[in-house]
Design a protein around this motif. Structure first.
Motif, PDB file in Angstrom:
ATOM      1  N   LEU A 124     -13.069  12.769 -58.355  1.00 23.71           N
ATOM      2  CA  LEU A 124     -12.747  11.343 -58.290  1.00 23.71           C
ATOM      3  C   LEU A 124     -13.531  10.568 -59.350  1.00 23.71           C
ATOM      4  O   LEU A 124     -12.948   9.805 -60.127  1.00 23.71           O
ATOM      5  N   LYS A 125     -14.840  10.779 -59.403  1.00 25.34           N
ATOM      6  CA  LYS A 125     -15.680  10.015 -60.336  1.00 25.34           C
ATOM      7  C   LYS A 125     -15.399  10.338 -61.795  1.00 25.34           C
ATOM      8  O   LYS A 125     -15.235   9.450 -62.615  1.00 25.34           O
ATOM      9  N   ALA A 126     -15.371  11.607 -62.117  1.00 16.21           N
ATOM     10  CA  ALA A 126     -15.301  12.011 -63.521  1.00 16.21           C
ATOM     11  C   ALA A 126     -13.888  12.096 -64.076  1.00 16.21           C
ATOM     12  O   ALA A 126     -13.682  11.866 -65.266  1.00 16.21           O
ATOM     13  N   HIS A 127     -12.919  12.432 -63.217  1.00 15.15           N
ATOM     14  CA  HIS A 127     -11.573  12.714 -63.728  1.00 15.15           C
ATOM     15  C   HIS A 127     -10.482  11.866 -63.086  1.00 15.15           C
ATOM     16  O   HIS A 127      -9.318  11.984 -63.474  1.00 15.15           O
ATOM     17  N   ARG A 128     -10.866  11.052 -62.095  1.00 15.31           N
ATOM     18  CA  ARG A 128      -9.892  10.221 -61.359  1.00 15.31           C
ATOM     19  C   ARG A 128      -8.798  11.086 -60.735  1.00 15.31           C
ATOM     20  O   ARG A 128      -7.671  10.664 -60.561  1.00 15.31           O
ATOM     21  N   PHE A 129      -9.167  12.307 -60.382  1.00 16.60           N
ATOM     22  CA  PHE A 129      -8.226  13.252 -59.791  1.00 16.60           C
ATOM     23  C   PHE A 129      -8.494  13.342 -58.294  1.00 16.60           C
ATOM     24  O   PHE A 129      -9.583  13.707 -57.872  1.00 16.60           O
ATOM     25  N   LEU A 130      -7.490  13.005 -57.493  1.00 15.51           N
ATOM     26  CA  LEU A 130      -7.617  12.984 -56.035  1.00 15.51           C
ATOM     27  C   LEU A 130      -7.071  14.252 -55.391  1.00 15.51           C
ATOM     28  O   LEU A 130      -7.072  14.364 -54.176  1.00 15.51           O
ATOM     29  N   GLN A 131      -6.586  15.178 -56.197  1.00 11.47           N
ATOM     30  CA  GLN A 131      -5.929  16.427 -55.825  1.00 11.47           C
ATOM     31  C   GLN A 131      -4.465  16.158 -55.494  1.00 11.47           C
ATOM     32  O   GLN A 131      -4.059  15.026 -55.238  1.00 11.47           O
ATOM     33  N   GLY A 132      -3.692  17.206 -55.533  1.00 14.00           N
ATOM     34  CA  GLY A 132      -2.248  17.079 -55.338  1.00 14.00           C
ATOM     35  C   GLY A 132      -1.874  16.829 -53.884  1.00 14.00           C
ATOM     36  O   GLY A 132      -2.635  17.135 -52.967  1.00 14.00           O
ATOM     37  N   LYS A 133      -0.699  16.275 -53.687  1.00 12.26           N
ATOM     38  CA  LYS A 133      -0.197  16.026 -52.325  1.00 12.26           C
ATOM     39  C   LYS A 133      -0.092  17.353 -51.594  1.00 12.26           C
ATOM     40  O   LYS A 133       0.400  18.328 -52.119  1.00 12.26           O
ATOM     41  N   GLY A 134      -0.594  17.356 -50.364  1.00 11.28           N
ATOM     42  CA  GLY A 134      -0.584  18.575 -49.561  1.00 11.28           C
ATOM     43  C   GLY A 134      -1.843  19.412 -49.687  1.00 11.28           C
ATOM     44  O   GLY A 134      -2.022  20.374 -48.948  1.00 11.28           O
ATOM     45  N   SER A 135      -2.734  19.052 -50.607  1.00 13.78           N
ATOM     46  CA  SER A 135      -3.997  19.768 -50.749  1.00 13.78           C
ATOM     47  C   SER A 135      -4.899  19.413 -49.567  1.00 13.78           C
ATOM     48  O   SER A 135      -4.972  18.255 -49.155  1.00 13.78           O
ATOM     49  N   ALA A 136      -5.595  20.413 -49.033  1.00 10.96           N
ATOM     50  CA  ALA A 136      -6.452  20.197 -47.866  1.00 10.96           C
ATOM     51  C   ALA A 136      -7.558  19.173 -48.130  1.00 10.96           C
ATOM     52  O   ALA A 136      -7.987  18.470 -47.215  1.00 10.96           O
ATOM     53  N   PHE A 137      -8.001  19.046 -49.373  1.00  7.00           N
ATOM     54  CA  PHE A 137      -9.101  18.141 -49.706  1.00  7.00           C
ATOM     55  C   PHE A 137      -8.616  16.908 -50.482  1.00  7.00           C
ATOM     56  O   PHE A 137      -9.409  16.241 -51.134  1.00  7.00           O
ATOM     57  N   ARG A 138      -7.321  16.597 -50.411  1.00  9.72           N
ATOM     58  CA  ARG A 138      -6.784  15.437 -51.128  1.00  9.72           C
ATOM     59  C   ARG A 138      -7.404  14.144 -50.611  1.00  9.72           C
ATOM     60  O   ARG A 138      -7.556  13.945 -49.409  1.00  9.72           O
ATOM     61  N   LEU A 139      -7.745  13.276 -51.536  1.00  8.95           N
ATOM     62  CA  LEU A 139      -8.251  11.938 -51.213  1.00  8.95           C
ATOM     63  C   LEU A 139      -7.080  10.963 -51.343  1.00  8.95           C
ATOM     64  O   LEU A 139      -6.813  10.463 -52.434  1.00  8.95           O
ATOM     65  N   GLU A 140      -6.378  10.710 -50.266  1.00  7.03           N
ATOM     66  CA  GLU A 140      -5.245   9.781 -50.302  1.00  7.03           C
ATOM     67  C   GLU A 140      -5.753   8.377 -50.619  1.00  7.03           C
ATOM     68  O   GLU A 140      -6.716   7.905 -50.000  1.00  7.03           O
ATOM     69  N   PRO A 141      -5.122   7.678 -51.556  1.00  9.26           N
ATOM     70  CA  PRO A 141      -5.547   6.314 -51.871  1.00  9.26           C
ATOM     71  C   PRO A 141      -5.598   5.398 -50.642  1.00  9.26           C
ATOM     72  O   PRO A 141      -6.553   4.637 -50.480  1.00  9.26           O
ATOM     73  N   ALA A 142      -4.611   5.481 -49.772  1.00  8.62           N
ATOM     74  CA  ALA A 142      -4.597   4.630 -48.576  1.00  8.62           C
ATOM     75  C   ALA A 142      -5.769   4.952 -47.652  1.00  8.62           C
ATOM     76  O   ALA A 142      -6.329   4.054 -47.013  1.00  8.62           O
ATOM     77  N   THR A 143      -6.163   6.213 -47.588  1.00  7.23           N
ATOM     78  CA  THR A 143      -7.309   6.604 -46.765  1.00  7.23           C
ATOM     79  C   THR A 143      -8.604   6.060 -47.358  1.00  7.23           C
ATOM     80  O   THR A 143      -9.470   5.567 -46.632  1.00  7.23           O
ATOM     81  N   LEU A 144      -8.734   6.121 -48.677  1.00 10.05           N
ATOM     82  CA  LEU A 144      -9.912   5.539 -49.319  1.00 10.05           C
ATOM     83  C   LEU A 144      -9.973   4.040 -49.071  1.00 10.05           C
ATOM     84  O   LEU A 144     -11.047   3.491 -48.792  1.00 10.05           O
ATOM     85  N   ALA A 145      -8.838   3.368 -49.132  1.00  8.86           N
ATOM     86  CA  ALA A 145      -8.791   1.927 -48.855  1.00  8.86           C
ATOM     87  C   ALA A 145      -9.231   1.657 -47.408  1.00  8.86           C
ATOM     88  O   ALA A 145      -9.979   0.714 -47.155  1.00  8.86           O
ATOM     89  N   LYS A 146      -8.783   2.477 -46.486  1.00 12.70           N
ATOM     90  CA  LYS A 146      -9.157   2.328 -45.064  1.00 12.70           C
ATOM     91  C   LYS A 146     -10.662   2.497 -44.883  1.00 12.70           C
ATOM     92  O   LYS A 146     -11.301   1.701 -44.190  1.00 12.70           O
ATOM     93  N   LEU A 147     -11.217   3.515 -45.502  1.00 15.50           N
ATOM     94  CA  LEU A 147     -12.652   3.745 -45.401  1.00 15.50           C
ATOM     95  C   LEU A 147     -13.450   2.569 -45.939  1.00 15.50           C
ATOM     96  O   LEU A 147     -14.396   2.087 -45.327  1.00 15.50           O
TER      97      LEU A 147
END
Length: 151
Positions: A124-147
């Protein structure tokens, strides 16, 4: 957005079986550049600063580690559980090694909010990569907004 040579090499390392058994892409078939661009646009739309989100994920991790593997309440809303495994994971962009761990964030009622790792924070910090949809460790933008909104 165009794929750079570095992104092409990183994409190959993100496929299942290279760095991790499941890889980083989930079921997402978009190009790496398109994944990153779409997630950056969604973060902007939601008013989420990626660096602020990464800092909060680090804080949740740090607070969770105080539980020594047991669930611990954080900020009166989240239950955080951290787990460690032996070893390190390399970044797909080949710019560092990261402790193999998992951080689990749940609501007080036990519903799962997010699972991430130290490598997720780096991506996230270095590459702005949240992982692909369906990835177990994906950082969904809406989830980050909720947090971030619940701080």
């Amino acid at each position: 957005m165009k794929n750079t040579e570095a992104q092409k090499n990183a994409l190959e390392r993100m496929r299942p079986g290279h760095i991790t058994a499941q890889g980083f892409l989930g079921h997402d078939t978009r190009s790496l550049a398109d994944i990153i661009e779409a997630d950056e646009e969604e973060l902007r739309r939601l008013g989420v600063d990626p660096d602020e989100a990464a800092a909060y994920l680090e804080r949740l991790r740090d607070e969770g580690q105080k539980g020594l593997g047991e669930p611990i309440g954080v900020d009166g809303r989240w239950v955080v559980t951290t787990g460690d495994a032996r070893g390190m994971l390399p970044c797909p962009w080949s710019d560092g090694l990261y402790h193999k761990n998992s951080i689990r964030i749940q609501e007080e009622d036990g519903s799962l909010v997010l699972i991430y790792s130290d490598l997720s924070i780096h991506l996230l910090k270095a590459h702005r990569f949240l992982q692909g949809k369906g990835s177990a460790f994906r950082l969904e933008p809406a989830t980050l907004a909720k947090l971030l909104s619940a701080r």
